[in-house]
Scaffold this motif. Structure first.
Motif, PDB file in Angstrom:
ATOM      1  N   PRO A   1      -6.454   4.551   6.279  1.00  0.00           N
ATOM      2  CA  PRO A   1      -5.847   3.974   7.484  1.00  0.00           C
ATOM      3  C   PRO A   1      -5.310   5.094   8.369  1.00  0.00           C
ATOM      4  O   PRO A   1      -5.259   6.254   7.961  1.00  0.00           O
ATOM      5  CB  PRO A   1      -4.703   3.136   6.908  1.00  0.00           C
ATOM      6  N   ALA A   2      -4.871   4.750   9.568  1.00  0.00           N
ATOM      7  CA  ALA A   2      -4.290   5.739  10.481  1.00  0.00           C
ATOM      8  C   ALA A   2      -2.982   6.295   9.921  1.00  0.00           C
ATOM      9  O   ALA A   2      -2.659   7.462  10.114  1.00  0.00           O
ATOM     10  CB  ALA A   2      -4.055   5.120  11.855  1.00  0.00           C
ATOM     11  N   ALA A   3      -2.229   5.448   9.226  1.00  0.00           N
ATOM     12  CA  ALA A   3      -0.963   5.843   8.600  1.00  0.00           C
ATOM     13  C   ALA A   3      -0.937   5.229   7.204  1.00  0.00           C
ATOM     14  O   ALA A   3      -1.611   4.231   6.957  1.00  0.00           O
ATOM     15  CB  ALA A   3       0.215   5.336   9.419  1.00  0.00           C
ATOM     16  N   PRO A   4      -0.174   5.818   6.284  1.00  0.00           N
ATOM     17  CA  PRO A   4      -0.121   5.250   4.938  1.00  0.00           C
ATOM     18  C   PRO A   4       0.335   3.792   4.965  1.00  0.00           C
ATOM     19  O   PRO A   4       1.265   3.437   5.679  1.00  0.00           O
ATOM     20  CB  PRO A   4       0.924   6.103   4.218  1.00  0.00           C
ATOM     21  N   ARG A   5      -0.342   2.939   4.214  1.00  0.00           N
ATOM     22  CA  ARG A   5       0.046   1.533   4.123  1.00  0.00           C
ATOM     23  C   ARG A   5       1.290   1.415   3.250  1.00  0.00           C
ATOM     24  O   ARG A   5       1.437   2.133   2.254  1.00  0.00           O
ATOM     25  CB  ARG A   5      -1.082   0.705   3.524  1.00  0.00           C
ATOM     26  N   ALA A   6       2.175   0.492   3.611  1.00  0.00           N
ATOM     27  CA  ALA A   6       3.427   0.311   2.873  1.00  0.00           C
ATOM     28  C   ALA A   6       3.180   0.039   1.407  1.00  0.00           C
ATOM     29  O   ALA A   6       3.874   0.565   0.543  1.00  0.00           O
ATOM     30  CB  ALA A   6       4.240  -0.820   3.502  1.00  0.00           C
ATOM     31  N   ARG A   7       2.172  -0.778   1.094  1.00  0.00           N
ATOM     32  CA  ARG A   7       1.910  -1.089  -0.318  1.00  0.00           C
ATOM     33  C   ARG A   7       1.443   0.141  -1.087  1.00  0.00           C
ATOM     34  O   ARG A   7       1.742   0.293  -2.266  1.00  0.00           O
ATOM     35  CB  ARG A   7       0.910  -2.233  -0.435  1.00  0.00           C
ATOM     36  N   ASP A   8       0.704   1.039  -0.427  1.00  0.00           N
ATOM     37  CA  ASP A   8       0.263   2.260  -1.089  1.00  0.00           C
ATOM     38  C   ASP A   8       1.441   3.193  -1.347  1.00  0.00           C
ATOM     39  O   ASP A   8       1.542   3.818  -2.407  1.00  0.00           O
ATOM     40  CB  ASP A   8      -0.795   2.975  -0.252  1.00  0.00           C
ATOM     41  N   VAL A   9       2.339   3.285  -0.360  1.00  0.00           N
ATOM     42  CA  VAL A   9       3.534   4.121  -0.521  1.00  0.00           C
ATOM     43  C   VAL A   9       4.416   3.560  -1.637  1.00  0.00           C
ATOM     44  O   VAL A   9       4.938   4.315  -2.457  1.00  0.00           O
ATOM     45  CB  VAL A   9       4.314   4.252   0.803  1.00  0.00           C
ATOM     46  N   ALA A  10       4.556   2.243  -1.699  1.00  0.00           N
ATOM     47  CA  ALA A  10       5.368   1.618  -2.756  1.00  0.00           C
ATOM     48  C   ALA A  10       4.763   1.907  -4.126  1.00  0.00           C
ATOM     49  O   ALA A  10       5.482   2.195  -5.093  1.00  0.00           O
ATOM     50  CB  ALA A  10       5.481   0.114  -2.526  1.00  0.00           C
ATOM     51  N   GLN A  11       3.449   1.844  -4.236  1.00  0.00           N
ATOM     52  CA  GLN A  11       2.782   2.145  -5.501  1.00  0.00           C
ATOM     53  C   GLN A  11       3.011   3.605  -5.881  1.00  0.00           C
ATOM     54  O   GLN A  11       3.328   3.925  -7.033  1.00  0.00           O
ATOM     55  CB  GLN A  11       1.293   1.852  -5.397  1.00  0.00           C
ATOM     56  N   LEU A  12       2.889   4.494  -4.921  1.00  0.00           N
ATOM     57  CA  LEU A  12       3.123   5.909  -5.161  1.00  0.00           C
ATOM     58  C   LEU A  12       4.567   6.146  -5.594  1.00  0.00           C
ATOM     59  O   LEU A  12       4.838   6.902  -6.527  1.00  0.00           O
ATOM     60  CB  LEU A  12       2.802   6.690  -3.881  1.00  0.00           C
ATOM     61  N   ALA A  13       5.517   5.462  -4.933  1.00  0.00           N
ATOM     62  CA  ALA A  13       6.930   5.585  -5.283  1.00  0.00           C
ATOM     63  C   ALA A  13       7.191   5.089  -6.698  1.00  0.00           C
ATOM     64  O   ALA A  13       7.985   5.669  -7.436  1.00  0.00           O
ATOM     65  CB  ALA A  13       7.790   4.820  -4.275  1.00  0.00           C
ATOM     66  N   ALA A  14       6.495   4.026  -7.100  1.00  0.00           N
ATOM     67  CA  ALA A  14       6.640   3.513  -8.466  1.00  0.00           C
ATOM     68  C   ALA A  14       6.101   4.529  -9.474  1.00  0.00           C
ATOM     69  O   ALA A  14       6.702   4.741 -10.535  1.00  0.00           O
ATOM     70  CB  ALA A  14       5.919   2.183  -8.609  1.00  0.00           C
ATOM     71  N   TYR A  15       4.998   5.178  -9.158  1.00  0.00           N
ATOM     72  CA  TYR A  15       4.488   6.235 -10.035  1.00  0.00           C
ATOM     73  C   TYR A  15       5.516   7.359 -10.167  1.00  0.00           C
ATOM     74  O   TYR A  15       5.631   7.990 -11.208  1.00  0.00           O
ATOM     75  CB  TYR A  15       3.179   6.804  -9.503  1.00  0.00           C
ATOM     76  N   GLY A  16       6.265   7.583  -9.081  1.00  0.00           N
ATOM     77  CA  GLY A  16       7.317   8.599  -9.124  1.00  0.00           C
ATOM     78  C   GLY A  16       8.348   8.302 -10.199  1.00  0.00           C
ATOM     79  O   GLY A  16       8.865   9.215 -10.846  1.00  0.00           O
ATOM     80  N   LEU A  17       8.656   7.011 -10.411  1.00  0.00           N
ATOM     81  CA  LEU A  17       9.602   6.641 -11.477  1.00  0.00           C
ATOM     82  C   LEU A  17       9.048   7.005 -12.848  1.00  0.00           C
ATOM     83  O   LEU A  17       9.791   7.432 -13.739  1.00  0.00           O
ATOM     84  CB  LEU A  17       9.913   5.147 -11.423  1.00  0.00           C
ATOM     85  N   LEU A  18       7.746   6.855 -13.025  1.00  0.00           N
ATOM     86  CA  LEU A  18       7.122   7.241 -14.295  1.00  0.00           C
ATOM     87  C   LEU A  18       7.225   8.750 -14.511  1.00  0.00           C
ATOM     88  O   LEU A  18       7.522   9.210 -15.619  1.00  0.00           O
ATOM     89  CB  LEU A  18       5.662   6.797 -14.332  1.00  0.00           C
ATOM     90  N   LEU A  19       6.998   9.512 -13.445  1.00  0.00           N
ATOM     91  CA  LEU A  19       7.136  10.966 -13.552  1.00  0.00           C
ATOM     92  C   LEU A  19       8.579  11.353 -13.844  1.00  0.00           C
ATOM     93  O   LEU A  19       8.839  12.258 -14.633  1.00  0.00           O
ATOM     94  CB  LEU A  19       6.661  11.644 -12.265  1.00  0.00           C
ATOM     95  N   GLN A  20       9.514  10.652 -13.211  1.00  0.00           N
ATOM     96  CA  GLN A  20      10.923  10.940 -13.447  1.00  0.00           C
ATOM     97  C   GLN A  20      11.283  10.685 -14.913  1.00  0.00           C
ATOM     98  O   GLN A  20      11.996  11.482 -15.522  1.00  0.00           O
ATOM     99  CB  GLN A  20      11.787  10.083 -12.531  1.00  0.00           C
TER     100      GLN A  20
END
Length: 99
Positions: free
Chosen positions: A10-29
């Motif tokens: 997309p032209a800008a990151p989709r909110a659902r993709d960013v939310a998924q990425l942020a959730a993966y961040g919790l796994l890394l944390q």
């Protein structure tokens, strides 16, 4: 950094993709002890799209998880807006008020 492949770029990151990425961040944390400051979304064109994560993204994804776990899960109905048009679950979304 953190990367996840998704669909067409997309032209800008989709909110659902960013939310998924942020959730993966919790796994890394949980595994490494700190939440990532940045992540990358890799769309079908193969070019990484840098996304700022950090404390704000962590708070937002934790808020989403808390809401999902809450007994009063969906406290209010929301009107459908342009963000809903591309959502794959909009026909079953408990947040949307009937039209």
């Amino acid at each position: 950094g953190l990367a996840t492949p998704t669909a067409a770029r997309p032209a800008a990151p989709r909110a659902r993709d960013v939310a998924q990425l942020a959730a993966y961040g919790l796994l890394l944390q949980a595994e490494f002890g700190s939440y990532p400051r940045t992540g990358y979304l890799v769309y079908a064109d193969g070019k990484p799209m840098k996304v700022h994560l950090g404390p704000a993204a962590e708070r937002e994804v934790r808020h989403i998880l808390t809401t999902l776990r809450s007994p009063a899960r969906y406290p209010a109905k929301l009107p459908m807006d342009s963000r809903c048009r591309g959502c794959i679950v909009r026909t079953r979304c408990p947040l949307l008020a009937p039209a």
